[in-house]
Motif scaffolding. Structure first.
Motif, PDB file in Angstrom:
ATOM      1  N   SER A 182      32.655  52.404  39.417  1.00  0.00           N
ATOM      2  CA  SER A 182      33.268  52.643  40.750  1.00  0.00           C
ATOM      3  C   SER A 182      33.813  51.834  41.525  1.00  0.00           C
ATOM      4  CB  SER A 182      32.265  53.446  41.703  1.00  0.00           C
ATOM      5  OG  SER A 182      31.079  52.617  42.163  1.00  0.00           O
ATOM      6  N   TRP A 183      33.534  50.171  41.443  1.00  0.00           N
ATOM      7  CA  TRP A 183      34.187  49.296  42.309  1.00  0.00           C
ATOM      8  C   TRP A 183      35.718  49.043  41.630  1.00  0.00           C
ATOM      9  CZ3 TRP A 183      30.151  48.948  38.766  1.00  0.00           C
ATOM     10  CH2 TRP A 183      30.360  47.951  37.767  1.00  0.00           C
ATOM     11  N   VAL A 184      36.352  48.475  42.710  1.00  0.00           N
ATOM     12  CA  VAL A 184      37.814  48.495  42.777  1.00  0.00           C
ATOM     13  C   VAL A 184      38.293  47.790  41.617  1.00  0.00           C
ATOM     14  CG1 VAL A 184      38.145  46.736  44.369  1.00  0.00           C
ATOM     15  CG2 VAL A 184      40.122  48.759  43.771  1.00  0.00           C
ATOM     16  N   GLY A 185      37.655  46.492  41.352  1.00  0.00           N
ATOM     17  CA  GLY A 185      37.879  45.599  40.253  1.00  0.00           C
ATOM     18  C   GLY A 185      37.753  46.413  38.856  1.00  0.00           C
ATOM     19  N   ALA A 186      36.983  47.222  38.662  1.00  0.00           N
ATOM     20  CA  ALA A 186      36.878  47.894  37.435  1.00  0.00           C
ATOM     21  C   ALA A 186      37.892  48.970  37.446  1.00  0.00           C
ATOM     22  CB  ALA A 186      35.604  48.651  37.315  1.00  0.00           C
ATOM     23  N   GLN A 187      38.482  49.413  38.364  1.00  0.00           N
ATOM     24  CA  GLN A 187      39.524  50.327  38.668  1.00  0.00           C
ATOM     25  C   GLN A 187      40.700  49.708  38.114  1.00  0.00           C
ATOM     26  OE1 GLN A 187      39.977  52.291  42.157  1.00  0.00           O
ATOM     27  NE2 GLN A 187      37.825  52.488  42.685  1.00  0.00           N
ATOM     28  N   ALA A 188      40.937  48.524  38.490  1.00  0.00           N
ATOM     29  CA  ALA A 188      42.116  47.490  38.089  1.00  0.00           C
ATOM     30  C   ALA A 188      42.074  47.279  36.612  1.00  0.00           C
ATOM     31  CB  ALA A 188      42.164  46.540  38.920  1.00  0.00           C
ATOM     32  N   THR A 220      34.795  35.679  35.684  1.00  0.00           N
ATOM     33  CA  THR A 220      33.476  35.481  36.192  1.00  0.00           C
ATOM     34  C   THR A 220      32.891  36.092  37.483  1.00  0.00           C
ATOM     35  OG1 THR A 220      33.483  33.428  35.073  1.00  0.00           O
ATOM     36  CG2 THR A 220      31.682  33.517  36.397  1.00  0.00           C
ATOM     37  N   GLY A 221      31.881  36.786  37.192  1.00  0.00           N
ATOM     38  CA  GLY A 221      31.290  37.503  38.404  1.00  0.00           C
ATOM     39  C   GLY A 221      30.391  36.805  39.136  1.00  0.00           C
ATOM     40  N   HIS A 222      30.048  36.949  40.239  1.00  0.00           N
ATOM     41  CA  HIS A 222      29.028  36.459  40.975  1.00  0.00           C
ATOM     42  C   HIS A 222      28.615  37.252  42.443  1.00  0.00           C
ATOM     43  CE1 HIS A 222      26.235  33.474  42.726  1.00  0.00           C
ATOM     44  NE2 HIS A 222      26.945  33.570  44.141  1.00  0.00           N
ATOM     45  N   ILE A 223      27.352  37.593  42.345  1.00  0.00           N
ATOM     46  CA  ILE A 223      26.790  38.198  43.364  1.00  0.00           C
ATOM     47  C   ILE A 223      26.125  37.319  44.273  1.00  0.00           C
ATOM     48  CG2 ILE A 223      25.447  40.143  44.268  1.00  0.00           C
ATOM     49  CD1 ILE A 223      25.584  41.158  41.175  1.00  0.00           C
ATOM     50  N   GLY A 224      26.245  37.615  45.714  1.00  0.00           N
ATOM     51  CA  GLY A 224      25.472  37.029  46.791  1.00  0.00           C
ATOM     52  C   GLY A 224      25.221  37.433  47.814  1.00  0.00           C
ATOM     53  N   SER A 262      25.726  40.430  54.388  1.00  0.00           N
ATOM     54  CA  SER A 262      25.936  41.446  53.245  1.00  0.00           C
ATOM     55  C   SER A 262      25.948  41.114  51.837  1.00  0.00           C
ATOM     56  CB  SER A 262      27.689  41.947  53.576  1.00  0.00           C
ATOM     57  OG  SER A 262      27.834  43.062  52.631  1.00  0.00           O
ATOM     58  N   TYR A 263      25.328  41.892  51.008  1.00  0.00           N
ATOM     59  CA  TYR A 263      25.351  41.716  49.589  1.00  0.00           C
ATOM     60  C   TYR A 263      27.035  41.936  49.380  1.00  0.00           C
ATOM     61  CZ  TYR A 263      25.451  43.997  45.143  1.00  0.00           C
ATOM     62  OH  TYR A 263      26.126  44.289  43.692  1.00  0.00           O
ATOM     63  N   TRP A 264      27.394  40.779  48.581  1.00  0.00           N
ATOM     64  CA  TRP A 264      29.131  41.072  48.267  1.00  0.00           C
ATOM     65  C   TRP A 264      28.991  40.384  46.704  1.00  0.00           C
ATOM     66  CZ3 TRP A 264      31.250  45.104  49.142  1.00  0.00           C
ATOM     67  CH2 TRP A 264      32.840  45.121  49.190  1.00  0.00           C
ATOM     68  N   TYR A 265      30.263  40.253  46.464  1.00  0.00           N
ATOM     69  CA  TYR A 265      30.533  39.849  44.885  1.00  0.00           C
ATOM     70  C   TYR A 265      32.092  39.353  44.829  1.00  0.00           C
ATOM     71  CZ  TYR A 265      31.398  44.813  45.139  1.00  0.00           C
ATOM     72  OH  TYR A 265      31.515  46.069  45.555  1.00  0.00           O
ATOM     73  N   GLU A 266      32.136  38.406  43.903  1.00  0.00           N
ATOM     74  CA  GLU A 266      33.511  37.760  43.524  1.00  0.00           C
ATOM     75  C   GLU A 266      33.614  38.208  41.958  1.00  0.00           C
ATOM     76  OE1 GLU A 266      34.415  33.860  45.552  1.00  0.00           O
ATOM     77  OE2 GLU A 266      32.564  33.892  44.824  1.00  0.00           O
ATOM     78  N   PRO A 267      34.664  38.555  41.678  1.00  0.00           N
ATOM     79  CA  PRO A 267      35.915  38.572  42.372  1.00  0.00           C
ATOM     80  C   PRO A 267      35.874  39.915  43.182  1.00  0.00           C
ATOM     81  CG  PRO A 267      36.490  39.231  40.080  1.00  0.00           C
ATOM     82  CD  PRO A 267      35.049  39.054  40.024  1.00  0.00           C
ATOM     83  N   LYS A 308      40.777  36.270  37.643  1.00  0.00           N
ATOM     84  CA  LYS A 308      40.309  37.136  38.722  1.00  0.00           C
ATOM     85  C   LYS A 308      41.237  37.333  39.686  1.00  0.00           C
ATOM     86  CE  LYS A 308      38.507  33.408  41.975  1.00  0.00           C
ATOM     87  NZ  LYS A 308      37.475  32.957  42.569  1.00  0.00           N
ATOM     88  N   GLU A 309      42.353  36.350  39.621  1.00  0.00           N
ATOM     89  CA  GLU A 309      43.501  36.535  40.380  1.00  0.00           C
ATOM     90  C   GLU A 309      44.465  37.566  40.283  1.00  0.00           C
ATOM     91  OE1 GLU A 309      42.081  32.465  40.967  1.00  0.00           O
ATOM     92  OE2 GLU A 309      42.609  33.471  39.016  1.00  0.00           O
ATOM     93  N   MET A 310      44.320  37.856  38.767  1.00  0.00           N
ATOM     94  CA  MET A 310      45.333  38.887  38.361  1.00  0.00           C
ATOM     95  C   MET A 310      44.500  40.461  38.609  1.00  0.00           C
ATOM     96  SD  MET A 310      46.383  37.667  34.717  1.00  0.00           S
ATOM     97  CE  MET A 310      47.646  36.166  34.536  1.00  0.00           C
ATOM     98  N   GLN A 311      43.379  40.339  38.646  1.00  0.00           N
ATOM     99  CA  GLN A 311      42.645  41.558  38.653  1.00  0.00           C
ATOM    100  C   GLN A 311      42.392  41.837  40.218  1.00  0.00           C
ATOM    101  OE1 GLN A 311      37.915  41.999  39.328  1.00  0.00           O
ATOM    102  NE2 GLN A 311      38.299  42.803  37.204  1.00  0.00           N
ATOM    103  N   ASN A 312      42.637  40.847  41.140  1.00  0.00           N
ATOM    104  CA  ASN A 312      42.545  41.053  42.612  1.00  0.00           C
ATOM    105  C   ASN A 312      43.887  41.430  43.120  1.00  0.00           C
ATOM    106  OD1 ASN A 312      40.015  40.148  43.257  1.00  0.00           O
ATOM    107  ND2 ASN A 312      40.233  38.211  43.648  1.00  0.00           N
ATOM    108  N   GLU A 313      44.953  40.906  42.460  1.00  0.00           N
ATOM    109  CA  GLU A 313      46.185  41.386  42.734  1.00  0.00           C
ATOM    110  C   GLU A 313      46.311  43.002  42.616  1.00  0.00           C
ATOM    111  OE1 GLU A 313      50.969  40.821  41.423  1.00  0.00           O
ATOM    112  OE2 GLU A 313      49.286  39.653  40.513  1.00  0.00           O
ATOM    113  N   VAL A 314      45.901  43.462  41.534  1.00  0.00           N
ATOM    114  CA  VAL A 314      46.047  44.824  41.402  1.00  0.00           C
ATOM    115  C   VAL A 314      45.005  45.875  42.315  1.00  0.00           C
ATOM    116  CG1 VAL A 314      45.775  46.775  39.598  1.00  0.00           C
ATOM    117  CG2 VAL A 314      46.739  44.440  38.845  1.00  0.00           C
ATOM    118  N   SER A 315      43.754  45.029  42.281  1.00  0.00           N
ATOM    119  CA  SER A 315      42.852  45.941  43.296  1.00  0.00           C
ATOM    120  C   SER A 315      43.368  45.959  44.563  1.00  0.00           C
ATOM    121  CB  SER A 315      41.548  45.126  43.288  1.00  0.00           C
ATOM    122  OG  SER A 315      40.805  44.755  41.984  1.00  0.00           O
TER     123      SER A 315
END
Length: 327
Positions: A51-57, A125-129, A216-221, A284-291
């Motif tokens: 359901s997160w938008v990166g996966a949608q992209a 590469t994903g990272h939560i923090g 907030s809990y958040w994550y990259e990308p 991640k830049e490409m994924q973020n562009e579509v997201s």
């Protein structure tokens, strides 16, 4: 998302507004069988969508190219992170394109049953923090050390946090360590769930608009960093195995190369589709562009994918089977 999302991020949550597909916490649809899933001998593919938008992209671009360049029919099914592994094992979906790390599922289905196969790195590469807005971190630099969070608990408090500081999470379906971290680090905070990635984004943007502090809990990308700059709070360093016991976790989340996984039969007999998805790898830049196009510009996933495909031929051509002409 374990994302220990891990996260997890999720990549889960409800759909981002305007997204027709899928971070990390969608409705459990594992009992919904796609008409295309495990359709031996036919040019059909079923993709799991978190359901997160990166996966949608990821799915939007893969689907567009499968349909327009390889002439496949593609179905998508939105499933929570862990149930998606069951669906993949049973052949109700053919592929997961973004997994944030589920070692128990890997052991069960890959090493144990042999019903799932590794599909390779996604390239991201994903990272939560835990993150605070950069405007607050600049005014209070010591907030970026977890040992100083209690000092600001009152400023992070909300009506939902019961007199404690609020740690804003997304969907309750995300696999996170946050409740254990708050308890084991003895912090005067309460985890509060926004309900979905989209709802969490809405709250973060509202806090930022009013220049209020938040944790907030958040994550990259994640595309939101481009709209709301955030600074990570340093938790106790991650060491291999420090998160092995979910009840005793007292360390940061790891950096996780995101992975693809296929139904084992699809990996073996999936033809051009399987070959293409194995090669599908971007940044991640490409994924973020579509997201960003999906979540912020409100484009339909297919429209966002078409725009990206048009502008990035040199990248996606390398994903196609070598003897496949491009349109």
């Amino acid at each position: 998302m374990a994302r220990t999302r891990i996260v997890a991020l999720a990549a889960a949550a409800a759909l981002t507004a305007g997204a027709a597909l899928t971070g990390c916490g969608a409705a459990d649809m594992t009992r919904q069988s796609s008409p295309y899933a495990d359709a031996a001998g036919s040019r059909t593919v079923t993709l799991s969508v978190q359901s997160w938008v990166g996966a949608q992209a990821n799915v939007a671009v893969a689907r567009y190219l499968l349909e327009h360049e390889l002439s496949y029919r593609v179905d998508t099914v939105q499933i929570d992170e862990v149930p998606a592994w069951d669906a993949l094992s049973q052949g109700r979906v053919d592929a997961i394109l973004e997994d944030w790390g589920h070692p128990e599922q890997e052991e069960r289905y890959i090493e144990g049953k042999g019903t799932i196969a590794r599909g390779g790195d996604l390239g991201v590469t994903g990272h939560i923090g835990w993150f605070v807005p950069t405007y607050f971190a600049k005014e209070h630099p010591d907030v970026t050390d977890w040992k100083n969070l209690d000092k600001y608990a009152d400023e992070f408090a909300t009506p939902e946090s019961g007199g404690k500081g609020q740690l804003l999470d997304g969907s309750p379906a995300y696999v996170t360590n946050d409740k254990a971290l708050v308890k084991n680090l003895d912090l005067d905070f309460q985890v509060v769930f926004a309900g979905s990635e989209a709802a969490q984004i809405t709250q973060i943007k509202q806090f930022a608009k009013e220049k209020k502090p938040f944790l907030s809990y958040w994550y990259e990308p994640q595309w939101l960093f481009e709209k709301v700059p955030m600074t990570e709070v340093k938790l106790p360093p991650y060491k291999e195995g420090c998160d092995a016991d979910p009840e005793k976790v007292a360390c940061a989340y790891p950096h996780t190369p995101l992975q693809k996984f296929f139904n084992a039969r699809f990996a073996e007999d999936g033809g051009e589709a399987a070959a293409f998805l194995k090669k599908f790898r971007w940044t991640k830049e490409m994924q973020n562009e579509v997201s960003l196009m999906i979540a912020e510009e409100k484009l339909a996933p297919e429209e966002a994918a078409a725009r990206w495909v048009k502008d990035n031929r040199a990248t996606w051509q390398s994903w196609l089977p070598k003897d496949q002409p491009t349109g």
